[in-house]
Design a protein around this motif. Structure first.
Motif, PDB file in Angstrom:
ATOM      1  N   ARG A 154       0.838  -1.208   0.000  1.00 13.21           N
ATOM      2  CA  ARG A 154       0.000   0.000   0.000  1.00 13.21           C
ATOM      3  C   ARG A 154       0.871   1.255   0.000  1.00 13.21           C
ATOM      4  O   ARG A 154       0.571   2.229  -0.692  1.00 13.21           O
ATOM      5  N   ILE A 155       1.964   1.240   0.764  1.00 18.05           N
ATOM      6  CA  ILE A 155       2.866   2.393   0.796  1.00 18.05           C
ATOM      7  C   ILE A 155       3.498   2.591  -0.583  1.00 18.05           C
ATOM      8  O   ILE A 155       3.603   3.722  -1.074  1.00 18.05           O
ATOM      9  N   ALA A 156       3.898   1.519  -1.229  1.00 19.61           N
ATOM     10  CA  ALA A 156       4.471   1.621  -2.577  1.00 19.61           C
ATOM     11  C   ALA A 156       3.436   2.162  -3.560  1.00 19.61           C
ATOM     12  O   ALA A 156       3.749   3.003  -4.413  1.00 19.61           O
ATOM     13  N   GLU A 157       2.197   1.689  -3.453  1.00 19.66           N
ATOM     14  CA  GLU A 157       1.125   2.206  -4.324  1.00 19.66           C
ATOM     15  C   GLU A 157       0.859   3.675  -4.026  1.00 19.66           C
ATOM     16  O   GLU A 157       0.617   4.470  -4.944  1.00 19.66           O
ATOM     17  N   LEU A 213       2.895   9.705  -9.854  1.00 18.42           N
ATOM     18  CA  LEU A 213       2.442   9.525 -11.238  1.00 18.42           C
ATOM     19  C   LEU A 213       0.949   9.718 -11.458  1.00 18.42           C
ATOM     20  O   LEU A 213       0.512   9.815 -12.605  1.00 18.42           O
ATOM     21  N   GLY A 214       0.158   9.721 -10.383  1.00 18.14           N
ATOM     22  CA  GLY A 214      -1.278   9.916 -10.515  1.00 18.14           C
ATOM     23  C   GLY A 214      -2.068   8.615 -10.560  1.00 18.14           C
ATOM     24  O   GLY A 214      -1.517   7.526 -10.741  1.00 18.14           O
ATOM     25  N   SER A 215      -3.371   8.752 -10.396  1.00 17.29           N
ATOM     26  CA  SER A 215      -4.278   7.605 -10.317  1.00 17.29           C
ATOM     27  C   SER A 215      -4.275   6.736 -11.557  1.00 17.29           C
ATOM     28  O   SER A 215      -4.457   5.521 -11.472  1.00 17.29           O
ATOM     29  N   ASP A 216      -4.088   7.344 -12.720  1.00 24.33           N
ATOM     30  CA  ASP A 216      -4.176   6.569 -13.957  1.00 24.33           C
ATOM     31  C   ASP A 216      -3.044   5.553 -14.102  1.00 24.33           C
ATOM     32  O   ASP A 216      -3.112   4.673 -14.953  1.00 24.33           O
ATOM     33  N   ARG A 217      -2.016   5.633 -13.265  1.00 21.95           N
ATOM     34  CA  ARG A 217      -0.917   4.668 -13.310  1.00 21.95           C
ATOM     35  C   ARG A 217      -1.148   3.470 -12.390  1.00 21.95           C
ATOM     36  O   ARG A 217      -0.339   2.561 -12.335  1.00 21.95           O
ATOM     37  N   LEU A 218      -2.262   3.492 -11.650  1.00 22.06           N
ATOM     38  CA  LEU A 218      -2.645   2.372 -10.796  1.00 22.06           C
ATOM     39  C   LEU A 218      -3.805   1.638 -11.442  1.00 22.06           C
ATOM     40  O   LEU A 218      -4.635   2.245 -12.120  1.00 22.06           O
ATOM     41  N   THR A 219      -3.878   0.335 -11.208  1.00 26.43           N
ATOM     42  CA  THR A 219      -5.047  -0.412 -11.677  1.00 26.43           C
ATOM     43  C   THR A 219      -6.234  -0.033 -10.796  1.00 26.43           C
ATOM     44  O   THR A 219      -6.069   0.526  -9.699  1.00 26.43           O
ATOM     45  N   GLU A 220      -7.422  -0.349 -11.257  1.00 24.45           N
ATOM     46  CA  GLU A 220      -8.621  -0.069 -10.447  1.00 24.45           C
ATOM     47  C   GLU A 220      -8.527  -0.801  -9.105  1.00 24.45           C
ATOM     48  O   GLU A 220      -8.870  -0.244  -8.066  1.00 24.45           O
ATOM     49  N   ASN A 221      -8.041  -2.029  -9.127  1.00 21.58           N
ATOM     50  CA  ASN A 221      -7.887  -2.798  -7.895  1.00 21.58           C
ATOM     51  C   ASN A 221      -6.900  -2.117  -6.947  1.00 21.58           C
ATOM     52  O   ASN A 221      -7.142  -2.025  -5.744  1.00 21.58           O
ATOM     53  N   LEU A 258      -5.792   1.036  -2.118  1.00 22.14           N
ATOM     54  CA  LEU A 258      -5.132   2.213  -1.555  1.00 22.14           C
ATOM     55  C   LEU A 258      -6.150   3.147  -0.908  1.00 22.14           C
ATOM     56  O   LEU A 258      -5.926   3.641   0.202  1.00 22.14           O
ATOM     57  N   ARG A 259      -7.253   3.380  -1.575  1.00 22.66           N
ATOM     58  CA  ARG A 259      -8.304   4.241  -1.016  1.00 22.66           C
ATOM     59  C   ARG A 259      -8.792   3.680   0.324  1.00 22.66           C
ATOM     60  O   ARG A 259      -8.918   4.412   1.308  1.00 22.66           O
ATOM     61  N   SER A 260      -9.039   2.384   0.368  1.00 16.59           N
ATOM     62  CA  SER A 260      -9.496   1.739   1.602  1.00 16.59           C
ATOM     63  C   SER A 260      -8.445   1.863   2.708  1.00 16.59           C
ATOM     64  O   SER A 260      -8.771   2.139   3.865  1.00 16.59           O
ATOM     65  N   PHE A 261      -7.185   1.671   2.348  1.00 16.35           N
ATOM     66  CA  PHE A 261      -6.090   1.783   3.309  1.00 16.35           C
ATOM     67  C   PHE A 261      -5.999   3.196   3.874  1.00 16.35           C
ATOM     68  O   PHE A 261      -5.923   3.392   5.094  1.00 16.35           O
ATOM     69  N   LEU A 262      -6.031   4.197   3.011  1.00 14.56           N
ATOM     70  CA  LEU A 262      -5.955   5.588   3.465  1.00 14.56           C
ATOM     71  C   LEU A 262      -7.175   5.953   4.308  1.00 14.56           C
ATOM     72  O   LEU A 262      -7.047   6.660   5.319  1.00 14.56           O
ATOM     73  N   ASP A 263      -8.355   5.487   3.897  1.00 12.79           N
ATOM     74  CA  ASP A 263      -9.568   5.748   4.683  1.00 12.79           C
ATOM     75  C   ASP A 263      -9.446   5.142   6.080  1.00 12.79           C
ATOM     76  O   ASP A 263      -9.815   5.772   7.066  1.00 12.79           O
ATOM     77  N   ASP A 281      -7.290  14.306  -0.617  1.00 10.92           N
ATOM     78  CA  ASP A 281      -8.101  13.543  -1.567  1.00 10.92           C
ATOM     79  C   ASP A 281      -7.647  12.095  -1.574  1.00 10.92           C
ATOM     80  O   ASP A 281      -6.687  11.732  -0.912  1.00 10.92           O
ATOM     81  N   ARG A 282      -8.353  11.281  -2.304  1.00  9.28           N
ATOM     82  CA  ARG A 282      -8.049   9.857  -2.381  1.00  9.28           C
ATOM     83  C   ARG A 282      -7.950   9.448  -3.854  1.00  9.28           C
ATOM     84  O   ARG A 282      -8.542  10.079  -4.718  1.00  9.28           O
TER      85      ARG A 282
END
Length: 106
Positions: A13-16, A23-31, A36-41, A104-105
């Motif tokens: 999660r830290i690496a993501e 690099l922004g959200s578009d460089r991560l898969t939806e999964n 990551l969103r769940s982890f930060l939340d 933001d997330r």
């Protein structure tokens, strides 16, 4: 860092998170974005911070040990990772903004 610690979900999660910041959200898969969103939340809602210490033993939530999420202390400020003898050199002063809880997330 022992390579076994890089297998831990917290490390991933830290690496993501760093990839998202750089690099922004578009460089991560939806999964990856969802995890990551769940982890930060979780960190935000439960007022937790990530700790790395190779002496942290494995447990039911982390079979590799070394990582934990623990209650945030005032000394943690808004950082995602607690600074300690293992992380203080890895987070230079000018990078504090990168390591702060984002508004933001992904």
């Amino acid at each position: 860092m022992d390579s076994k610690f890089k297998e831990a979900a917290i490390y991933r999660r830290i690496a993501e998170y760093l990839k998202w910041v750089e690099l922004g959200s578009d460089r991560l898969t939806e999964n990856q974005r969802e995890r990551l969103r769940s982890f930060l939340d979780k960190l935000h809602e439960r007022n937790l911070v990530v700790v790395f210490d190779p002496e942290i033993p494995p447990d039911a939530h982390n079979k590799y040990g070394g990582w934990a999420t623990v209650p945030r202390l005032p000394s943690d400020g808004e950082l995602l990772i607690r600074l300690n003898e293992y992380t203080h050199l890895a987070i230079p002063d000018e990078a504090e903004v990168i390591w702060s809880m984002p508004d933001d997330r992904p």
